[in-house]
Enzyme design. Sequence first.
Site, PDB file in Angstrom:
ATOM      1  CG  ASP A 173       3.006 -17.581 -28.024  1.00 38.10           C
ATOM      2  OD1 ASP A 173       3.298 -16.308 -28.045  1.00 38.10           O
ATOM      3  OD2 ASP A 173       2.966 -18.206 -26.994  1.00 38.10           O
TER       4      ASP A 173
ATOM      5  CG  ASP B 190       3.379 -14.268 -21.119  1.00 42.24           C
ATOM      6  OD1 ASP B 190       2.916 -14.003 -22.341  1.00 42.24           O
ATOM      7  OD2 ASP B 190       4.147 -15.425 -20.933  1.00 42.24           O
TER       8      ASP B 190
END
Length: 585
Positions: A209, A261
């Site tokens: 990430d 997101d």
Amino acid sequence: MTGRPRRLRALVSAATGLALATAGLAALSTAGAPASYASDNGQSLRPAMGWSTWSFVRRTPTEAAVKAQADAMASSGLSAHGFVYINLDDFWQKCDSNGFVVDSYGRWAVDTAKFPDGIKALADYVHSKGLKFGFYVTPGIAKNAVTKNTPIEGTSYHAKDIADTTKTEKNYNCKNMYYLDYSKPGAQDFVNSWARQFASWGVDYLKIDGVGAADIPDVQAWDTALRATGRPINFALSNNLPVADATTWKKLANSWRTQGDVECYCGPGPNGSGYPLTDWSHVSSRFTTAATWQQYAGPGGWNDLDSLEIGNGDKAGLTADQRRSAFTLWSMASSPLLLGTDLTALDATDKAMLTNDRLIAVDQDGVAAARIVSSGVNQVWRKREANGDYVVALFNTGTSGSSTVSVNWSQVGFSGSARVTDLWSGADLGNVSGSYSATLRPGETRLIRARPASSPAVRYEAENGTWSTGGTVDSNHLNFSGTGFVNTANAVGAYAQFTVDAAAAGNATLTLRYANGTTTDRPADLTVNGTVVSAGRSFPGTGSWDTWADATLTVPLNAGANTFRVTATTANGAANLDYLDLTQP
């Protein structure tokens, strides 16, 4: 082969078939749409399917919570439909005031208050359910490792030898991560040691990430390290990666997040946790990114639209129509299907959505759809599958008011009429001529399979044929079909050969797709069953190796199997060959 690097993609077709069979989806058609230079690590020949802790569990993952979701994945029957990954995302680590607590080799330490039996025991439990285990990391090296100057496992180097303490990496939990300086000996060894640890724990999927363009060296290092473990590990990148580096992500990884997101962070709990998990604006914004990234998806590498928030009914933040539209978009894009909801409390309506094998088949066909209509709230997407069928999705992306969405078959890619099936309901809609339309509620979708009434072309991928010594199957140029293209040797007599099946004896139309990135013609003799049908056929330059053109001819075929060969007549060899389409009256 000057100017055309080679990358052998051996046994991809067999592996693809195995992957689908393993997922209980053996009836799916194989890929037949544009792709690009893909990772050859053998993973994710079809998009991953499973579940992740982030959306619902979020910052408080525990051993018990992950086990409960694994139990629910197995007992609910979702795993029988291909949902097999149980992915532990962030916040599994232990932190102190200086960032991540580290082990004796400078790697993040597990928070044993959350995971008292350790990660390997958790992975073993997930595996015992017939599922696969996913894990999480971010680039760099922890401040605590540098402060303590921990040794790098198996080397004489230490953390201070490899850390660039002038730059801090992005991290969402304990922060305090320094960049790694890969010009220094020991940096790759550090990543290797971490990858070995993860492999020894039983990790099957690794998400790295906080990745951006500056982290390409880290992605390269992790790709190298994961391969070196010898364990098959699906390698995923996150999040909101720049499309300018799309070919790099595709070369190194199996999926990459195309946007931020999907979670709205608008729940009542800490940091916006709790229901709702998302909202329509966070889902609908993905239509544009899916269209932008479409050309880069293909076997081995997928555009990841983020978690699919289906499973807990309306309280997840989407209406039933919007949830069906989300599933339709994810499937048309061939995005990974990683659920973010609470599997221990599955809503009956949502479970029926998630176990609709017709939708799953669209996702797993390995073809990323293109957007062909975008007008206000109306959108239409299409993909062509290898058997000649077209899958078409119509959307009303608005939040109020019904809208009639229409598409002509010519826009989809064929003419005349087609037998149409509604893929959400399974209903046979009969023969539809010329065009298709549907009046849709706000947020509603219609997903259909259209089988043209006229004889569809049957596609034969060049990489599934044979070729002379010195030829390779490559994937280092854009917009090819299937898993690669044939790059013959640079020699007179170099050839590629297809075996094609004719339903009956008689004339047939053959369309050969090729690319020639030079300005020099690459002529070839075309033969059918050993007889020359076109001598010295011209294959002129197409402008670049990423630009493909069609060479079409009519030839006589025998009933049953026939051999079609393309043989170079100059020392330059043949053009790159992508596929052969066969059409008979």
